[in-house]
Design a protein around this motif. Structure first.
Motif, PDB file in Angstrom:
ATOM      1  N   THR A  33       0.822  -1.208   0.000  1.00  0.00           N
ATOM      2  CA  THR A  33       0.000   0.000   0.000  1.00  0.00           C
ATOM      3  C   THR A  33       0.858   1.261   0.000  1.00  0.00           C
ATOM      4  OG1 THR A  33      -0.180  -0.243   2.397  1.00  0.00           O
ATOM      5  CG2 THR A  33      -2.010  -1.055   1.083  1.00  0.00           C
ATOM      6  N   VAL A  34       1.912   1.266   0.803  1.00  0.00           N
ATOM      7  CA  VAL A  34       2.741   2.464   0.913  1.00  0.00           C
ATOM      8  C   VAL A  34       3.571   2.684  -0.353  1.00  0.00           C
ATOM      9  CG1 VAL A  34       4.835   1.503   1.977  1.00  0.00           C
ATOM     10  CG2 VAL A  34       4.047   3.762   2.642  1.00  0.00           C
ATOM     11  N   GLN A 177       0.458   7.724   6.657  1.00  0.00           N
ATOM     12  CA  GLN A 177       0.784   6.381   6.190  1.00  0.00           C
ATOM     13  C   GLN A 177       2.096   5.847   6.767  1.00  0.00           C
ATOM     14  OE1 GLN A 177      -0.084   5.846   1.701  1.00  0.00           O
ATOM     15  NE2 GLN A 177      -0.122   3.819   2.637  1.00  0.00           N
ATOM     16  N   SER A 180       0.719   4.217   9.885  1.00  0.00           N
ATOM     17  CA  SER A 180      -0.077   3.011   9.629  1.00  0.00           C
ATOM     18  C   SER A 180       0.789   1.883   9.070  1.00  0.00           C
ATOM     19  CB  SER A 180      -1.228   3.322   8.673  1.00  0.00           C
ATOM     20  OG  SER A 180      -0.766   3.799   7.429  1.00  0.00           O
ATOM     21  N   PRO A 252      -3.287   7.675  -0.871  1.00  0.00           N
ATOM     22  CA  PRO A 252      -2.771   7.646   0.505  1.00  0.00           C
ATOM     23  C   PRO A 252      -3.833   7.449   1.577  1.00  0.00           C
ATOM     24  CG  PRO A 252      -1.582   9.278  -0.744  1.00  0.00           C
ATOM     25  CD  PRO A 252      -2.667   8.761  -1.660  1.00  0.00           C
ATOM     26  N   GLY A 255      -4.684   3.826   1.491  1.00  0.00           N
ATOM     27  CA  GLY A 255      -3.577   3.045   2.047  1.00  0.00           C
ATOM     28  C   GLY A 255      -3.556   3.114   3.559  1.00  0.00           C
ATOM     29  N   PHE A 256      -3.801   4.307   4.107  1.00  0.00           N
ATOM     30  CA  PHE A 256      -3.847   4.475   5.561  1.00  0.00           C
ATOM     31  C   PHE A 256      -4.945   3.623   6.181  1.00  0.00           C
ATOM     32  CE2 PHE A 256      -6.011   6.571   9.113  1.00  0.00           C
ATOM     33  CZ  PHE A 256      -4.990   6.623  10.057  1.00  0.00           C
ATOM     34  N   GLU A 259      -4.095  -0.213   5.925  1.00  0.00           N
ATOM     35  CA  GLU A 259      -3.044  -0.612   6.870  1.00  0.00           C
ATOM     36  C   GLU A 259      -3.522  -0.544   8.315  1.00  0.00           C
ATOM     37  OE1 GLU A 259       0.624   1.028   4.072  1.00  0.00           O
ATOM     38  OE2 GLU A 259      -0.296   2.291   5.620  1.00  0.00           O
TER      39      GLU A 259
END
Length: 332
Positions: A33-34, A177, A180, A252, A255-256, A259
């Motif tokens: 994700t990051v 992020q 996370s 982002p 993604g945050f 996670e």
């Protein structure tokens, strides 16, 4: 039958190789994700994830390791051949799924391998069905919980930040992020490394090196975390691409949420001593993020292939382990 100190050392080395491959195979869980949101470049993302994989032992107990060591197969049925066969079954399945870029579960490959080798030796009676039931429930619940938490987080953020400019939201969640991704890497290291710890500890216990009480020595804890962190450093880029780019398009904020939802799930499972799949968890969370916008944003063909890999992992790894045990039994 393999016996003696040399055999135990050899199998411990194989177990650490599996742990390395676990980190290599499951690097995508921590960094996909990051990386896909371009918050971190791949080379820095793996260093970030590897660091938190390693220090996870400072934050979690050894409940998962004890579950693997005592709660899956009767420890009296474990010997060097069983452990070696289990590891070969798990490693084989990991390499197959890595080659095809399929994010299958290293954890369930190890559990399937252990179960298959143990059944080959002593029949189904050596299995701890309560332990297998707990794992079976986790196969279903961990991605669902990851999905639900990520969905709720994404939904709430969409409401609270509705009037904010997309550029400002992007800037805030790029920073968040880092937090996370750290939390998810901690959860990944805390749950996954303990599975190999349990395998090594039960081998030492069955070989008489731990005395009359089952425990996990500190050197085993540190070795497993180091092997997993090193594997994460090398990354599994085929699976990173599937996890971060093929299931759904991530920003982002997404993604945050993925996670964070995944990290909460892993923290709960690790605290309860449940060996969940970090792969299943983050995949469910990513789908949860995509579902907030619209279900058509999810590439269900990719998700279907992943689901089949999940279903096949335990029996496939178990079959390879059982065949390995029979071949070793004939040779030895």
């Amino acid at each position: 039958m393999l016996s003696g100190q040399g055999a135990v050392v050899t199998i411990i080395v194989i177990a650490l190789i599996f742990d390395f491959l676990n980190g290599f195979h499951d690097a995508a869980n921590s960094i996909a994700t990051v990386v896909s949101t371009r918050v971190l470049k791949p080379q820095w993302a793996v260093v970030w994830a590897a660091f938190f994989n390693f220090i996870a032992f400072l934050f979690f107990g050894l409940h998962v390791a004890n579950t693997i060591g005592k709660g899956v197969v009767d420890p009296s049925a474990i010997d060097s051949v069983v452990v070696a066969s289990a590891l070969i079954g798990a490693i084989s399945w990991n390499l197959i799924t890595w080659y095809f870029g399929i994010p299958a579960s290293s954890s369930h490959a190890l559990i399937g391998g252990l179960g298959g080798a143990a059944i080959a030796k002593g029949g189904a009676k050596v299995l701890n069905f309560a332990g297998f039931s707990k794992i079976g429930i986790s196969i279903v619940l961990s991605p669902l919980l990851g999905f639900a938490l990520a969905f709720v987080l994404m939904f709430l953020i969409s409401i609270f930040f509705f009037r904010k400019s997309p550029r400002r939201i992007d800037r805030w969640f790029r920073r968040l992020q880092f937090v996370s991704a750290s939390l998810y890497s901690l959860g990944h290291g805390g749950n996954d490394a303990q599975k190999t710890m349990g395998i090594i500890a039960v081998l030492l216990y069955s070989s008489g090196y731990l005395g009359t009480h089952f425990s996990v020595p500190l050197w085993v804890v540190l070795s497993c975390h180091a092997a997993m962190g090193l594997g994460t450093l090398f990354g599994g880029w085929r699976i990173v691409k599937t996890m971060g780019m093929k299931i759904t398009k991530l920003k982002p904020v997404g993604g945050f949420c993925a996670e964070t939802g995944g990290a909460i799930t892993l923290f709960l499972a690790t605290g309860l001593g449940i060996p969940v799949s970090t792969t299943h968890t983050i995949t469910g969370a990513i789908i949860g993020v995509g579902a907030v916008n619209k279900f058509s944003a999810i590439r269900w063909g990719v998700a279907r292939n992943i689901l089949w890999a999940w279903i096949l992992t335990i029996p496939a790894a178990g079959l390879v382990a059982a065949i390995t045990w029979y071949i070793a039994h004939l040779i030895i």
